[in-house]
Structures are given as structure tokens and as C-alpha cells.
Design a protein around this motif. Sequence first.
Motif, PDB file in Angstrom:
ATOM      1  N   MET A  82     -31.813  30.738  28.803  1.00 51.22           N
ATOM      2  CA  MET A  82     -31.817  32.092  28.273  1.00 51.22           C
ATOM      3  C   MET A  82     -30.409  32.660  28.347  1.00 51.22           C
ATOM      4  SD  MET A  82     -34.443  35.087  29.249  1.00 51.22           S
ATOM      5  CE  MET A  82     -33.719  36.529  29.963  1.00 51.22           C
ATOM      6  N   GLU A  83     -29.923  33.160  27.218  1.00 46.84           N
ATOM      7  CA  GLU A  83     -28.590  33.746  27.181  1.00 46.84           C
ATOM      8  C   GLU A  83     -28.581  35.098  27.872  1.00 46.84           C
ATOM      9  OE1 GLU A  83     -26.569  33.738  23.419  1.00 46.84           O
ATOM     10  OE2 GLU A  83     -27.726  31.987  22.770  1.00 46.84           O
ATOM     11  N   LYS A  84     -27.405  35.474  28.377  1.00 48.19           N
ATOM     12  CA  LYS A  84     -27.273  36.758  29.038  1.00 48.19           C
ATOM     13  C   LYS A  84     -27.445  37.890  28.023  1.00 48.19           C
ATOM     14  CE  LYS A  84     -24.474  39.413  32.109  1.00 48.19           C
ATOM     15  NZ  LYS A  84     -23.207  39.899  32.475  1.00 48.19           N
ATOM     16  N   ILE A  85     -28.143  38.919  28.464  1.00 52.44           N
ATOM     17  CA  ILE A  85     -28.380  40.082  27.612  1.00 52.44           C
ATOM     18  C   ILE A  85     -27.381  41.159  27.999  1.00 52.44           C
ATOM     19  CG2 ILE A  85     -30.041  41.850  26.948  1.00 52.44           C
ATOM     20  CD1 ILE A  85     -32.230  39.745  27.632  1.00 52.44           C
ATOM     21  N   ASN A  86     -26.464  41.452  27.085  1.00 50.78           N
ATOM     22  CA  ASN A  86     -25.437  42.454  27.341  1.00 50.78           C
ATOM     23  C   ASN A  86     -25.767  43.812  26.741  1.00 50.78           C
ATOM     24  OD1 ASN A  86     -23.535  40.767  28.765  1.00 50.78           O
ATOM     25  ND2 ASN A  86     -23.184  39.741  26.816  1.00 50.78           N
ATOM     26  N   THR A  87     -26.404  43.797  25.590  1.00 49.16           N
ATOM     27  CA  THR A  87     -26.768  45.046  24.913  1.00 49.16           C
ATOM     28  C   THR A  87     -28.201  44.925  24.407  1.00 49.16           C
ATOM     29  OG1 THR A  87     -26.179  44.480  22.625  1.00 49.16           O
ATOM     30  CG2 THR A  87     -24.378  45.223  24.069  1.00 49.16           C
ATOM     31  N   ASP A 109     -29.189  42.204  21.992  1.00 48.18           N
ATOM     32  CA  ASP A 109     -29.440  40.848  22.464  1.00 48.18           C
ATOM     33  C   ASP A 109     -30.910  40.601  22.797  1.00 48.18           C
ATOM     34  OD1 ASP A 109     -26.687  40.255  22.290  1.00 48.18           O
ATOM     35  OD2 ASP A 109     -26.336  41.007  24.316  1.00 48.18           O
ATOM     36  N   TRP A 121     -33.190  50.515  26.982  1.00 47.98           N
ATOM     37  CA  TRP A 121     -32.175  49.626  27.550  1.00 47.98           C
ATOM     38  C   TRP A 121     -31.089  50.422  28.269  1.00 47.98           C
ATOM     39  CZ3 TRP A 121     -32.045  44.854  28.962  1.00 47.98           C
ATOM     40  CH2 TRP A 121     -30.824  44.255  29.269  1.00 47.98           C
ATOM     41  N   LYS A 170     -37.794  43.087  36.263  1.00 44.28           N
ATOM     42  CA  LYS A 170     -37.010  42.005  35.634  1.00 44.28           C
ATOM     43  C   LYS A 170     -35.877  42.578  34.770  1.00 44.28           C
ATOM     44  CE  LYS A 170     -37.451  38.078  32.545  1.00 44.28           C
ATOM     45  NZ  LYS A 170     -38.307  37.341  31.618  1.00 44.28           N
ATOM     46  N   TRP A 171     -36.057  43.814  34.303  1.00 46.62           N
ATOM     47  CA  TRP A 171     -35.137  44.400  33.335  1.00 46.62           C
ATOM     48  C   TRP A 171     -34.255  45.519  33.886  1.00 46.62           C
ATOM     49  CZ3 TRP A 171     -35.103  41.459  29.164  1.00 46.62           C
ATOM     50  CH2 TRP A 171     -36.234  40.699  28.895  1.00 46.62           C
TER      51      TRP A 171
END
Length: 124
Positions: A1-6, A9, A57, A121-122
Motif C-alpha cells: 500500500m502506497e503512502k497516503i499524503n493527501t 491518494d 482527511w 487507522k486513519w
Amino acid sequence: MEKINTHKDLRVYQLSFEAGMEIYNLSKTFPKDETYSLTDQIRRSSRSVSGNLAEAWRKRRYEKAFVAKLSDSEGEAAETQVWLDYALACKYIAENEHSDIYTKYNSILGMIVKMIINPNKWTL
């Protein structure tokens, strides 16, 4: 899983934006007398899904605020499904168009609910 920056994503954001654009394009064919009713309503609710996800977010430092915005997004997605039902009942869209986008919103709703159920988690 790619990193979520914004928010962009997030897969759920990407799907909701895509679905909102599909609704926009579908609603271009609605009758002119629906401009200030069904067309406007379905466009607003579909766009609000991704808008509320972006707000959620940015509010993820505060779990309750994060979950509240996710709940708003969930509500807007469900509202969009209702307007899709009206568009189908009025014969403004075909059954296959309704089914495809309705199913997409079911997936979006599932993702949002998973985030609501497990906000740790978020959140930051």
C-alpha cells in the motif's frame, strides 16, 4: 500500500470523484425542466461525497470531527443513489447506466463505512 499524503491518494476519494464526473456527464442529457431540481440535486450530492472526504482527511487530528465528515460523505452517497433511482424511474438513464453507477456508490459507501468503523487507522 502506497503512502497516503493527501485526500487525493485515497482510493475512496478517487472513486467518488470519478463517480461524480460520471453523474455530471449523465445528467447533461436530463430534460431542461429538471435543471433546478433533479439535475441540480444529483450533481450537488455526488460532488459532496468527495468534498466531504477531503474535509474529513484534513480533520483527521480529531477523531469525532473526522467521523462526522465521513458520516456526511456517507449520507451524500446514499442521497445520490436515491436521485439515481429517480433518474431511472423517469427514464432519463438506462438500467445498465443506473446499475453501473449505483454499484460504484455501493463500493464507495462500503469504503466510507470501514473508515467510520475503524477511525484509528486513519486519524493522527
